[in-house]
Scaffold this motif. Structure first.
Motif, short mmCIF file in Angstrom:
data_model
loop_
_atom_site.label_atom_id
_atom_site.label_comp_id
_atom_site.label_asym_id
_atom_site.label_seq_id
_atom_site.Cartn_x
_atom_site.Cartn_y
_atom_site.Cartn_z
N ARG A 1 29.12 15.36 65.40
CA ARG A 1 30.21 15.35 64.46
C ARG A 1 30.42 13.87 64.52
O ARG A 1 30.33 13.09 65.46
CB ARG A 1 31.35 16.17 65.02
CG ARG A 1 31.21 17.58 64.83
CD ARG A 1 31.18 18.01 63.29
NE ARG A 1 30.93 19.43 63.28
CZ ARG A 1 29.87 20.24 63.12
NH1 ARG A 1 28.81 19.55 63.42
NH2 ARG A 1 29.97 21.45 63.02
N ASN A 2 31.05 13.35 63.42
CA ASN A 2 31.66 12.00 63.36
C ASN A 2 32.78 12.03 62.56
O ASN A 2 33.14 12.65 61.73
CB ASN A 2 30.58 11.29 62.48
CG ASN A 2 29.32 10.83 63.33
OD1 ASN A 2 29.27 9.95 64.00
ND2 ASN A 2 28.38 11.78 62.52
N SER B 1 31.99 9.08 67.27
CA SER B 1 30.94 10.05 67.28
C SER B 1 30.78 11.05 68.54
O SER B 1 31.06 10.38 69.54
CB SER B 1 29.39 9.46 67.18
OG SER B 1 29.57 8.70 66.01
N PHE B 2 30.74 12.22 68.45
CA PHE B 2 30.91 13.25 69.49
C PHE B 2 29.93 14.49 69.05
O PHE B 2 29.49 14.75 68.11
CB PHE B 2 32.15 13.56 69.73
CG PHE B 2 32.93 14.15 68.61
CD1 PHE B 2 33.16 15.56 68.56
CD2 PHE B 2 33.59 13.39 67.79
CE1 PHE B 2 33.79 16.17 67.55
CE2 PHE B 2 34.22 13.87 66.82
CZ PHE B 2 34.38 15.34 66.68
N GLN B 3 29.95 15.31 70.20
CA GLN B 3 29.21 16.81 69.98
C GLN B 3 30.27 17.80 70.17
O GLN B 3 31.09 17.75 71.12
CB GLN B 3 28.06 16.85 70.92
CG GLN B 3 26.86 15.95 70.68
CD GLN B 3 25.83 16.20 71.83
OE1 GLN B 3 25.98 16.33 72.94
NE2 GLN B 3 24.43 15.81 71.19
N ILE C 1 40.44 20.47 64.79
CA ILE C 1 41.40 20.17 65.74
C ILE C 1 40.97 18.64 66.21
O ILE C 1 41.85 17.98 66.82
CB ILE C 1 41.83 20.92 66.87
CG1 ILE C 1 42.61 22.37 66.13
CG2 ILE C 1 42.86 20.40 67.82
CD1 ILE C 1 42.81 23.37 66.85
N THR C 2 39.73 18.45 66.32
CA THR C 2 39.05 17.39 66.84
C THR C 2 39.60 15.85 66.29
O THR C 2 39.64 14.79 66.98
CB THR C 2 37.42 17.29 66.80
OG1 THR C 2 37.01 17.36 65.36
CG2 THR C 2 36.82 18.49 67.54
N ALA C 3 40.09 16.03 65.15
CA ALA C 3 40.67 15.04 64.39
C ALA C 3 41.95 14.20 65.15
O ALA C 3 42.20 13.12 65.38
CB ALA C 3 41.35 15.16 63.04
N LYS D 1 32.68 14.38 59.23
CA LYS D 1 31.52 14.37 58.77
C LYS D 1 30.27 15.07 59.77
O LYS D 1 30.79 14.94 61.27
CB LYS D 1 30.77 13.15 58.51
CG LYS D 1 31.53 12.35 57.40
CD LYS D 1 31.03 12.78 56.14
CE LYS D 1 31.16 12.08 54.90
NZ LYS D 1 31.01 12.90 53.91
N ALA D 2 29.52 15.58 59.61
CA ALA D 2 28.44 16.02 60.39
C ALA D 2 27.45 14.80 60.74
O ALA D 2 28.24 13.82 61.09
CB ALA D 2 27.73 17.17 59.90
#
Length: 238
Positions: free
Chosen positions: A210-211, A200-202, A59-61, A173-174
């Protein structure tokens, strides 16, 4: 990630889940674990880990891309449905199309879609290379997603031919996104894409990197791409 944390973290991003949507995620988890005993869908089966590393991560997308509209999404190599099925649960108005080369995964996704009562979802058993050469799919999608499928130069050849002009390709991506981007730049340009941004985030709790690489389709993909099945992987455009 406990369910209370899942709902709270999404709510902070403006995604407020209804009781029906929460029930769908529960059903998703149960179905995934049940089918995973018969076929290899995921190495992650612990409930809190599934909610964090599969559901929330998918869901981060939506933190960076607009899903609050009717868009056609194609998910390449989605496996057990990530990221597109969690996104579909949160944003029911989107149309989801998943292509995967393993028929047993497609069987699972059809069953899952019926269980969750999802509408406007379509599943295709095909190789991305041949799928993207079919006129009914080539350059027909507003958004194409792929999550940890292959390196950027390969992914671009599998995904960008499916993106319509002015549409978006989002690669989830990771780590190592910047290194991948440096290698994949030529491929992206060759295939009609242009790097728009990299987010980029965690992930919360475990704080793994995550990217999300966002590429805009600025011109049509040359007809010769994607090449024959297996070729993009063996001979990446670099």
């Amino acid at each position: 990630m406990k369910i209370s944390q899942f709902t709270e973290k999404l709510s902070e991003k403006g995604i407020n889940l209804t009781s029906k949507q929460l029930a769908q995620f529960e059903q998703y988890y149960e179905t995934l674990v049940e089918w995973n005993e018969k076929m290899n869908l995921t190495a992650i089966t612990d409930k809190e880990e599934v909610y964090l590393k599969h559901f929330y991560d998918s869901i981060t997308a939506a933190f960076y891309l607009d899903f609050n509209r009717e868009i056609r999404v194609c998910d390449v190599g989605a496996g057990a449905g990530f990221p597109s099925i969690p996104l579909k649960i949160c944003f029911p108005q989107i149309e989801v199309n998943i292509v995967d080369s393993l028929n047993k995964r497609i069987t699972f996704l059809n069953h899952l879609s019926e269980k969750l009562e999802l509408e406007n979802t379509h599943f295709y058993h095909d190789r991305a290379e041949t799928f993207a050469q079919k006129p009914e799919h080539r350059e027909q999608y507003d958004l194409v997603t792929a999550r940890a499928v292959a390196r950027m130069s390969v992914l671009s050849e599998l995904c960008l031919p499916l993106v319509k002009k002015n549409g978006t390709f989002a690669a989830m991506k990771a780590a190592s996104a910047s290194e991948e981007m440096n290698i994949g730049k030529k491929a992206i340009t060759t295939l009609g894409g242009e790097l728009k941004e990299v987010h980029s985030f965690q992930l919360p709790i475990e704080e793994s990197e995550r990217n999300i690489i966002v590429i805009q389709k600025v011109k049509p993909t040359p007809k010769k791409y994607p090449r024959k099945p297996g070729t993009p992987n063996k001979l990446p455009l670099e």
